[in-house]
Design a protein around this motif. Structure first.
Motif, mmCIF file in Angstrom:
data_model
loop_
_atom_site.group_PDB
_atom_site.id
_atom_site.type_symbol
_atom_site.label_atom_id
_atom_site.label_comp_id
_atom_site.label_asym_id
_atom_site.label_seq_id
_atom_site.Cartn_x
_atom_site.Cartn_y
_atom_site.Cartn_z
ATOM 1 N N ARG A 14 28.373 23.165 28.740
ATOM 2 C CA ARG A 14 27.179 22.314 28.756
ATOM 3 C C ARG A 14 26.006 23.126 28.214
ATOM 4 N NH1 ARG A 14 22.516 21.124 31.005
ATOM 5 N NH2 ARG A 14 22.550 23.178 32.004
ATOM 6 N N THR A 48 26.285 13.684 26.014
ATOM 7 C CA THR A 48 26.790 13.337 27.341
ATOM 8 C C THR A 48 28.296 13.107 27.296
ATOM 9 O OG1 THR A 48 24.705 12.298 27.995
ATOM 10 C CG2 THR A 48 26.676 11.628 29.199
ATOM 11 N N ALA A 107 20.576 20.964 27.464
ATOM 12 C CA ALA A 107 20.268 19.821 28.335
ATOM 13 C C ALA A 107 21.291 18.705 28.238
ATOM 14 C CB ALA A 107 18.865 19.280 28.040
ATOM 15 N N GLY A 108 22.515 19.034 27.858
ATOM 16 C CA GLY A 108 23.574 18.034 27.857
ATOM 17 C C GLY A 108 24.009 17.680 29.273
ATOM 18 N N THR A 109 24.841 16.640 29.369
ATOM 19 C CA THR A 109 25.383 16.205 30.660
ATOM 20 C C THR A 109 26.896 16.232 30.584
ATOM 21 O OG1 THR A 109 23.489 14.767 31.111
ATOM 22 C CG2 THR A 109 25.534 14.294 32.302
ATOM 23 N N ALA A 164 30.095 15.655 33.316
ATOM 24 C CA ALA A 164 30.512 15.309 34.667
ATOM 25 C C ALA A 164 31.984 14.926 34.660
ATOM 26 C CB ALA A 164 29.667 14.168 35.216
ATOM 27 N N VAL A 193 31.066 11.962 30.205
ATOM 28 C CA VAL A 193 31.283 11.550 31.590
ATOM 29 C C VAL A 193 32.730 11.106 31.731
ATOM 30 C CG1 VAL A 193 30.637 9.950 33.417
ATOM 31 C CG2 VAL A 193 28.885 10.853 31.887
ATOM 32 N N ALA A 212 29.372 19.435 25.914
ATOM 33 C CA ALA A 212 28.212 18.543 25.923
ATOM 34 C C ALA A 212 27.027 19.368 25.438
ATOM 35 C CB ALA A 212 27.959 17.994 27.317
ATOM 36 N N ASP A 215 25.683 23.984 35.944
ATOM 37 C CA ASP A 215 25.278 22.579 36.064
ATOM 38 C C ASP A 215 26.301 21.591 35.514
ATOM 39 O OD1 ASP A 215 22.844 23.266 37.302
ATOM 40 O OD2 ASP A 215 21.918 23.632 35.353
ATOM 41 N N ASP A 235 29.005 19.060 36.525
ATOM 42 C CA ASP A 235 29.232 18.297 37.754
ATOM 43 C C ASP A 235 30.733 18.058 37.927
ATOM 44 O OD1 ASP A 235 29.251 16.598 39.903
ATOM 45 O OD2 ASP A 235 27.991 15.044 38.995
#
Length: 203
Positions: free
Chosen positions: A58, A84, A61-63, A65, A86, A80, A41, A43
Motif C-alpha cells: 500500500r 483501491t 494513500a492507497g487503500t 483491505a 478491496v 494499491a 495500514d 486492513d
C-alpha cells in the motif's frame, strides 16, 4: 557486513519482520512472516490466511483491505499505489501460480467479492469488479472487466454461480453475467459467452 533487512523493508514501506509476525497475534494466519511483505495500514480481517511469498503493498494513500477468512496463496501480489483494492470474505486468491492485483492510480478501484476465486497466475489492472462467487481461472490479464455476483463454485446450480473467465490471454472491457462463462485462449471476446451449465451439467 550483513545488511539490516528490517531497514530495507522500512525504506520500501513494508513492516519489519517482527511487526509482520505480530499480525499473527491479531488473528491473521501466517506460515512464514520472513518471506511475507506487508505495508503499514493494510486492513486484514480476522482469519485471513497468508501463505509464504505473498506481497501486500500500500503506497501513496492507497487503500488495501482483505476480508475475513480470505486465503492468499504463494505468489500473490496486491498493490494499491494510490488506488483501491478491496477483497471480500472467504475469497481464494493465487492458488496454482499466484495472482496480481494492481491499482496504481487514484482513480483505479478493484473490487473482489465474497467467496470469489482468482487462480492460475492471472492479473487484474485498471478498474475491475469480480463479484460475489465469481471466478478467474487461468493466466488471464483482466482490464476493465465485470464478473457479476452469484453463488460460489460449490453452488449446486451452475445457472446461479457468479460469472467466470477461464483459459489464458487478455480480457478487456467484458461483462459476464451470473451463470455465464467466457472461455478463451488468446483474446477474450464478448461473443464467446456461454452458460456454465454447458461445462457443469445439472444433476
Amino acid at each position: 557486513m550483513i545488511p539490516d533487512l528490517d531497514d530495507i523493508r522500512r525504506q520500501h514501506g513494508f513492516l519489519s519482520m517482527a511487526d509482520t509476525a505480530a499480525l499473527i497475534g491479531r488473528g491473521v494466519v501466517m506460515f512464514d512472516p520472513y518471506s511475507t511483505l506487508i505495508s503499514e495500514d493494510v486492513d486484514l480481517g480476522a482469519g485471513v490466511v497468508i501463505w509464504p511469498g505473498v506481497t501486500l503493498e500500500r503506497l501513496d494513500a492507497g487503500t488495501l483491505a482483505v476480508g475475513t477468512g480470505t486465503v492468499l496463496h504463494s505468489g500473490t501480489r496486491i498493490v494499491a499505489r494510490g488506488g483501491t483494492v478491496v477483497i471480500g470474505r472467504r475469497a481464494e486468491i493465487g492458488e496454482e501460480g499466484g495472482f496480481t492485483l494492481k491499482a496504481d492510480r487514484p482513480d483505479v478501484v478493484i473490487e473482489i467479492g465474497d467467496e470469489a476465486r482468482l487462480l492460475g497466475g492471472g492479473s487484474a489492472v485498471l478498474n475491475n469488479v469480480i463479484g460475489r462467487g465469481a471466478q478467474v481461472l487461468g493466466p488471464i490479464r483482466m482490464q476493465e472487466c465485470r464478473l457479476e455476483d452469484g453463488g460460489s463454485h460449490v453452488e449446486p446450480d451452475p445457472d446461479r454461480r457468479g460469472g467466470v473467465l477461464k483459459g489464458a490471454g487478455v480480457a478487456r472491457g467484458l461483462s459476464v453475467p451470473r451463470g455465464g462463462v467466457i472461455q478463451a485462449f488468446g483474446t477474450f471476446e464478448a461473443g464467446a459467452l456461454r452458460r456454465q451449465v454447458e461445462f457443469h451439467p445439472k444433476r
